[in-house]
Design a protein around this motif. Sequence first.
Motif, PDB file in Angstrom:
ATOM      1  N   ALA A  11      -0.702  12.126   1.622  1.00 27.52           N
ATOM      2  CA  ALA A  11       0.233  11.024   1.362  1.00 27.52           C
ATOM      3  C   ALA A  11       1.248  10.891   2.495  1.00 27.52           C
ATOM      4  O   ALA A  11       1.523   9.791   2.978  1.00 27.52           O
ATOM      5  CB  ALA A  11       0.953  11.270   0.035  1.00 27.52           C
ATOM      6  N   LEU A  12       1.808  12.032   2.948  1.00 29.78           N
ATOM      7  CA  LEU A  12       2.822  12.000   4.012  1.00 29.78           C
ATOM      8  C   LEU A  12       2.277  11.405   5.297  1.00 29.78           C
ATOM      9  O   LEU A  12       2.935  10.582   5.942  1.00 29.78           O
ATOM     10  CB  LEU A  12       3.332  13.419   4.296  1.00 29.78           C
ATOM     11  N   SER A  13       1.052  11.807   5.679  1.00 30.30           N
ATOM     12  CA  SER A  13       0.488  11.317   6.946  1.00 30.30           C
ATOM     13  C   SER A  13       0.247   9.814   6.888  1.00 30.30           C
ATOM     14  O   SER A  13       0.489   9.093   7.856  1.00 30.30           O
ATOM     15  CB  SER A  13      -0.813  12.056   7.272  1.00 30.30           C
ATOM     16  N   THR A  14      -0.211   9.326   5.730  1.00 36.28           N
ATOM     17  CA  THR A  14      -0.469   7.884   5.589  1.00 36.28           C
ATOM     18  C   THR A  14       0.832   7.093   5.618  1.00 36.28           C
ATOM     19  O   THR A  14       0.950   6.073   6.292  1.00 36.28           O
ATOM     20  CB  THR A  14      -1.219   7.611   4.270  1.00 36.28           C
ATOM     21  N   ILE A  15       1.833   7.584   4.867  1.00 35.77           N
ATOM     22  CA  ILE A  15       3.086   6.834   4.752  1.00 35.77           C
ATOM     23  C   ILE A  15       3.847   6.834   6.078  1.00 35.77           C
ATOM     24  O   ILE A  15       4.382   5.803   6.499  1.00 35.77           O
ATOM     25  CB  ILE A  15       3.966   7.427   3.629  1.00 35.77           C
ATOM     26  N   SER A  16       3.896   7.996   6.763  1.00 35.42           N
ATOM     27  CA  SER A  16       4.644   8.051   8.027  1.00 35.42           C
ATOM     28  C   SER A  16       4.010   7.123   9.067  1.00 35.42           C
ATOM     29  O   SER A  16       4.703   6.461   9.836  1.00 35.42           O
ATOM     30  CB  SER A  16       4.703   9.485   8.564  1.00 35.42           C
ATOM     31  N   SER A  17       2.672   7.055   9.067  1.00 34.57           N
ATOM     32  CA  SER A  17       1.981   6.137   9.987  1.00 34.57           C
ATOM     33  C   SER A  17       2.344   4.695   9.667  1.00 34.57           C
ATOM     34  O   SER A  17       2.541   3.869  10.563  1.00 34.57           O
ATOM     35  CB  SER A  17       0.466   6.311   9.867  1.00 34.57           C
ATOM     36  N   ALA A  18       2.442   4.407   8.359  1.00 33.70           N
ATOM     37  CA  ALA A  18       2.806   3.049   7.940  1.00 33.70           C
ATOM     38  C   ALA A  18       4.218   2.706   8.388  1.00 33.70           C
ATOM     39  O   ALA A  18       4.464   1.624   8.935  1.00 33.70           O
ATOM     40  CB  ALA A  18       2.683   2.923   6.418  1.00 33.70           C
ATOM     41  N   PHE A  19       5.169   3.639   8.175  1.00 40.36           N
ATOM     42  CA  PHE A  19       6.563   3.398   8.608  1.00 40.36           C
ATOM     43  C   PHE A  19       6.606   3.060  10.093  1.00 40.36           C
ATOM     44  O   PHE A  19       7.236   2.092  10.515  1.00 40.36           O
ATOM     45  CB  PHE A  19       7.431   4.653   8.405  1.00 40.36           C
ATOM     46  N   ASN A  20       5.964   3.929  10.889  1.00 46.06           N
ATOM     47  CA  ASN A  20       6.043   3.788  12.331  1.00 46.06           C
ATOM     48  C   ASN A  20       5.388   2.497  12.814  1.00 46.06           C
ATOM     49  O   ASN A  20       5.923   1.786  13.671  1.00 46.06           O
ATOM     50  CB  ASN A  20       5.397   5.000  13.003  1.00 46.06           C
ATOM     51  N   SER A  21       4.215   2.173  12.251  1.00 43.10           N
ATOM     52  CA  SER A  21       3.521   0.952  12.688  1.00 43.10           C
ATOM     53  C   SER A  21       4.284  -0.295  12.236  1.00 43.10           C
ATOM     54  O   SER A  21       4.344  -1.285  12.962  1.00 43.10           O
ATOM     55  CB  SER A  21       2.089   0.922  12.154  1.00 43.10           C
ATOM     56  N   LEU A  22       4.889  -0.239  11.053  1.00 41.43           N
ATOM     57  CA  LEU A  22       5.678  -1.389  10.579  1.00 41.43           C
ATOM     58  C   LEU A  22       6.919  -1.593  11.446  1.00 41.43           C
ATOM     59  O   LEU A  22       7.274  -2.730  11.774  1.00 41.43           O
ATOM     60  CB  LEU A  22       6.084  -1.180   9.114  1.00 41.43           C
TER      61      LEU A  22
ATOM     62  N   TYR B 291       0.820  -1.215   0.000  1.00 43.24           N
ATOM     63  CA  TYR B 291       0.000   0.000   0.000  1.00 43.24           C
ATOM     64  C   TYR B 291       0.857   1.270   0.000  1.00 43.24           C
ATOM     65  O   TYR B 291       0.551   2.250  -0.676  1.00 43.24           O
ATOM     66  CB  TYR B 291      -0.913  -0.025   1.231  1.00 43.24           C
ATOM     67  N   MET B 292       1.976   1.239   0.753  1.00 40.91           N
ATOM     68  CA  MET B 292       2.836   2.419   0.895  1.00 40.91           C
ATOM     69  C   MET B 292       3.341   2.943  -0.440  1.00 40.91           C
ATOM     70  O   MET B 292       3.282   4.135  -0.724  1.00 40.91           O
ATOM     71  CB  MET B 292       4.049   2.086   1.775  1.00 40.91           C
ATOM     72  N   GLY B 293       3.872   2.031  -1.255  1.00 40.09           N
ATOM     73  CA  GLY B 293       4.447   2.436  -2.535  1.00 40.09           C
ATOM     74  C   GLY B 293       3.424   3.107  -3.427  1.00 40.09           C
ATOM     75  O   GLY B 293       3.711   4.111  -4.092  1.00 40.09           O
ATOM     76  N   VAL B 294       2.204   2.577  -3.415  1.00 40.72           N
ATOM     77  CA  VAL B 294       1.150   3.113  -4.273  1.00 40.72           C
ATOM     78  C   VAL B 294       0.693   4.485  -3.782  1.00 40.72           C
ATOM     79  O   VAL B 294       0.481   5.406  -4.568  1.00 40.72           O
ATOM     80  CB  VAL B 294      -0.042   2.135  -4.345  1.00 40.72           C
ATOM     81  N   VAL B 295       0.555   4.634  -2.448  1.00 39.24           N
ATOM     82  CA  VAL B 295       0.143   5.923  -1.880  1.00 39.24           C
ATOM     83  C   VAL B 295       1.186   6.995  -2.203  1.00 39.24           C
ATOM     84  O   VAL B 295       0.853   8.159  -2.427  1.00 39.24           O
ATOM     85  CB  VAL B 295      -0.046   5.810  -0.345  1.00 39.24           C
ATOM     86  N   LEU B 296       2.457   6.601  -2.256  1.00 37.80           N
ATOM     87  CA  LEU B 296       3.528   7.541  -2.585  1.00 37.80           C
ATOM     88  C   LEU B 296       3.533   7.875  -4.074  1.00 37.80           C
ATOM     89  O   LEU B 296       3.696   9.029  -4.471  1.00 37.80           O
ATOM     90  CB  LEU B 296       4.872   6.922  -2.177  1.00 37.80           C
ATOM     91  N   TYR B 297       3.300   6.869  -4.906  1.00 36.71           N
ATOM     92  CA  TYR B 297       3.444   7.044  -6.348  1.00 36.71           C
ATOM     93  C   TYR B 297       2.223   7.688  -7.005  1.00 36.71           C
ATOM     94  O   TYR B 297       2.359   8.523  -7.905  1.00 36.71           O
ATOM     95  CB  TYR B 297       3.724   5.675  -6.995  1.00 36.71           C
ATOM     96  N   ALA B 298       1.007   7.316  -6.547  1.00 38.92           N
ATOM     97  CA  ALA B 298      -0.223   7.767  -7.218  1.00 38.92           C
ATOM     98  C   ALA B 298      -0.356   9.289  -7.309  1.00 38.92           C
ATOM     99  O   ALA B 298      -0.597   9.820  -8.397  1.00 38.92           O
ATOM    100  CB  ALA B 298      -1.436   7.159  -6.523  1.00 38.92           C
ATOM    101  N   PRO B 299      -0.209  10.063  -6.186  1.00 36.71           N
ATOM    102  CA  PRO B 299      -0.344  11.520  -6.317  1.00 36.71           C
ATOM    103  C   PRO B 299       0.767  12.130  -7.171  1.00 36.71           C
ATOM    104  O   PRO B 299       0.529  13.095  -7.895  1.00 36.71           O
ATOM    105  CB  PRO B 299      -0.278  12.033  -4.878  1.00 36.71           C
ATOM    106  N   ALA B 300       1.984  11.564  -7.076  1.00 32.37           N
ATOM    107  CA  ALA B 300       3.097  12.089  -7.877  1.00 32.37           C
ATOM    108  C   ALA B 300       2.823  11.889  -9.365  1.00 32.37           C
ATOM    109  O   ALA B 300       3.118  12.751 -10.191  1.00 32.37           O
ATOM    110  CB  ALA B 300       4.399  11.397  -7.473  1.00 32.37           C
ATOM    111  N   LEU B 301       2.215  10.750  -9.711  1.00 33.31           N
ATOM    112  CA  LEU B 301       1.888  10.450 -11.111  1.00 33.31           C
ATOM    113  C   LEU B 301       0.834  11.422 -11.635  1.00 33.31           C
ATOM    114  O   LEU B 301       0.954  11.971 -12.734  1.00 33.31           O
ATOM    115  CB  LEU B 301       1.379   9.014 -11.229  1.00 33.31           C
ATOM    116  N   ALA B 302      -0.214  11.651 -10.822  1.00 38.53           N
ATOM    117  CA  ALA B 302      -1.276  12.585 -11.227  1.00 38.53           C
ATOM    118  C   ALA B 302      -0.715  13.995 -11.387  1.00 38.53           C
ATOM    119  O   ALA B 302      -1.028  14.706 -12.348  1.00 38.53           O
ATOM    120  CB  ALA B 302      -2.391  12.578 -10.188  1.00 38.53           C
ATOM    121  N   LEU B 303       0.143  14.394 -10.449  1.00 43.67           N
ATOM    122  CA  LEU B 303       0.747  15.731 -10.484  1.00 43.67           C
ATOM    123  C   LEU B 303       1.611  15.899 -11.730  1.00 43.67           C
ATOM    124  O   LEU B 303       1.564  16.920 -12.412  1.00 43.67           O
ATOM    125  CB  LEU B 303       1.589  15.930  -9.220  1.00 43.67           C
TER     126      LEU B 303
END
Length: 642
Positions: free
Chosen positions: A348-359, A141-153
Motif C-alpha cells: 500500500a505504501l509503495s503504491t500511494i507514495s508513487s501516486a503522491f509524487n506523480s500527482l 484509487y489512492m483512497g481505496v488502496v489506503l482503506y482496503a488493507p486497513a479494513l481487512a486487517l
Amino acid sequence: MGEVVQMHFTTVDYVIFVLLLVTSAGIGLFYALSGGRQRTTQEFLMADRSMSCLPVSLSLLATFQSAVAILGVPSEVYTFGTQYWFLGCSYLLGLLIPAHIFIPVFYRLQLSSAYEYLELRFNKTVRICGTVTFIFQMVIYMGVVLYAPALALNAVTGFDLWGAVLAMGLVCTLYTALGGLKAVIWTDVFQTVVMFAGQLTVIVVGSSQAGGISEVWRKAVNGSRIAGLDLNPDPLERHTFWTLAVGGIFLMLALYGVNQAQVQRYLSSRTEKEAVMSCYVVFPCQQIVLCLGCLMGLVMFARYGEDSPLNKGYVKTKDQMVLYFVMDVFSDLPGLPGLFVACLFSGALSTISSAFNSLATVTMEDLIKPHFPRMTEAKATLLSKGLALTYGLVCLAMAYLASIMGSVLQAAFMIFGMVGGPLLGLFCLGMFFPWANSVGAVFGLVAGLAMAFWIGIGSCVMHMSGSTTVSPLNTTSLPLLNNMTSTVMTTLVSGTTAKPRPTGVEALYSLSYMWYSAHNSTTVVVVGLIVSLLTGPMKEKELMPGTVYPVLGTLLFFLPERYREKLCCVTPLAQKPKEVNMPPYQMAKKGSNGAAYCQDDTVTEDKETENDRKQTEEKDLEMRITLHSCQPTAHTVQETSL
C-alpha cells in the motif's frame, strides 16, 4: 454460519509493523537532509535523473504491486484455480513495447511529465485533458488502496481501523513530501524486499503444515484448481488464455507504458539504456511476484479445501480470507503475522507514495508552471512539496469517503481500469499515427471515456440487479479487486447452472474486465483517426520532431515512397544529440502560444544543429548591437530575440 472470527496481534507483531513505518519515514528524512537536500524541482520530482537500473526496476515493480493485489491474487486462485497464472504471458510484450517504443520517445524529449508529450505532439488543450483525467484516476484509487488493507486487517485482527489508515497515510505523506522521488524509489526497494519476504514466509510455513509442496499440488489437482490452457476466444469469458495473455498486454501498456508514476521512474534514470534495462529487470521480478501470489492461493486451498473460511462465516469477504489464513497458519509463531502485515502495508505504501509524487509532478509541470514561467526554483520546489503534502491529505479524505460509501470500493477499481485504457489510446494515437490532429485527440479521448464509463457502470448495475445471464463462474467483469464486496461470492455460492450467452447490450456489459483497456484504447484511436481525417489531417512538416515513433513506416515498407509521404510515415525517430548540455529537441519545443516550429525534413540532423547554432550566434550579435545603440528599448528587444 458462524460469527466473524477475530485473532489478535502479539507485542512482537506490533513491533515489526512499527519498524516498517519507522524505516520508511527514516529513508525519507535521510534524503531530505543529505545530498542536494531536495532544493530543486529536478531533484525533488526527478531524482536529479541520477538513478541506476536496479532501484528503478524494483520501484517499477512495487508501484502497482499494491496491498489489494497481495490480498486479491491468492483468493482468486483459491476460488477459480490457476487460470490467472497465464497473465504472466502478457508481461513479455507488455514490458518490451514500453522499453523500445515509449521510453526512447519520452527520454529523448527530456520530459518531466508524460502529459507534456501531449502538448508537444498536439496542443495545450490535449495536455490538460490528459492531466485532469490522470489526476481523477489516481485520487480515487489512492483512497481505496489506503482503506482496503486497513479494513481487512481490522475485520480479521481487530487492529484499529483508523489508526492503521492514519499511520500509513501520514508516514507516506511525510517521506514523499520530504525526500522526493529518491526517497520514494528507495523506500519502494525496501518495501519490495519486505513484500517478497512476507509472501515467501507464508508459502514455506503454510506448505510445510499442509505436508509439503507435493501434497499441496496433489490436493490442488484433486480439487480441480490446476487449470489447463483454455483457448476459448469468447471475450465474455472472464479468464481464458486470450483474455489474460492478449487483453493483459493492453493492461500492462496502460500501467508500464504511459502512466505518469512509471514514466517518472524511467525519466529519473541516468541514461536511456538504464531506463530500458529497468524494464528488462522488471520482467522476471513480475513473474516471481505472480508465482508467489498463485502459490499462496494453492497453499490456502490445501489447508481449507472447498470448505473456505468465507463459507464458514469466519470472514465476510474474499479478500479477508488471505489475512485469516495468515493469522491461522502463524497462530503459534509470534512475529510472523506482523511480518505479513508489514508486507501488506508495504504494498500500500509503495503504491500511494508513487501516486503522491506523480500527482505533484503533473500538477506542477502541467497546470502551474505554464502559467508562472518566471517562478523561482526555490518557490517551485517548496510548492512541489506542498502539493505532495496536499495530495496526502486528499488521500486520507478519500479513505474516509470509501469507508462511508461501501459500493465506491467496487466502483473505484472499475474507474482505475476504465481510465487507463483511454489514456493509453491517446498516447498511441499521437505516437503511431502522424496524421492524427488535436481535434481528433480530444474527441477520441472523450469517446473512449464515455465508452468506458458506459460499459463499466452498465456492468456494475447489471451485476447488482442480478440480471446477468452469464455462467456464475464468469459473472465478474470487474478486476479481482472487486473482492471488496461479497456480491460475486454470493452468486458463486448460490448457483452453479450455466445460463445462455448474453446478446446485444448485455453482451457488452458482460465483457471480461481484462479487455477493458484494449477496447477503450481502440475506441480512442478509431474515433481520433476518423475525426482527424474529417477535420484535416496533420502534415509531416507540422509535426514536432521526435514525437512520432515510425512504426507505420516500417509496416508499410511495401508502399511507394510518395504514398508513405502522404501518410507521414517517412521521418525516422531522431537520435539524442551528442552534446551533453543540449536538451534534445529543445529547439523544437512549443512556445507559450502553443505554436511549433521545426526544420525542413530533408535536411540531415547535423546540418540542423549547425544551422541552429549559426542562427543563435547571429541573433546574439544583433541583440548586442541593439542593446549598445538603444538602451531604453533593451528589454523589449531581448524578449523579442528570445
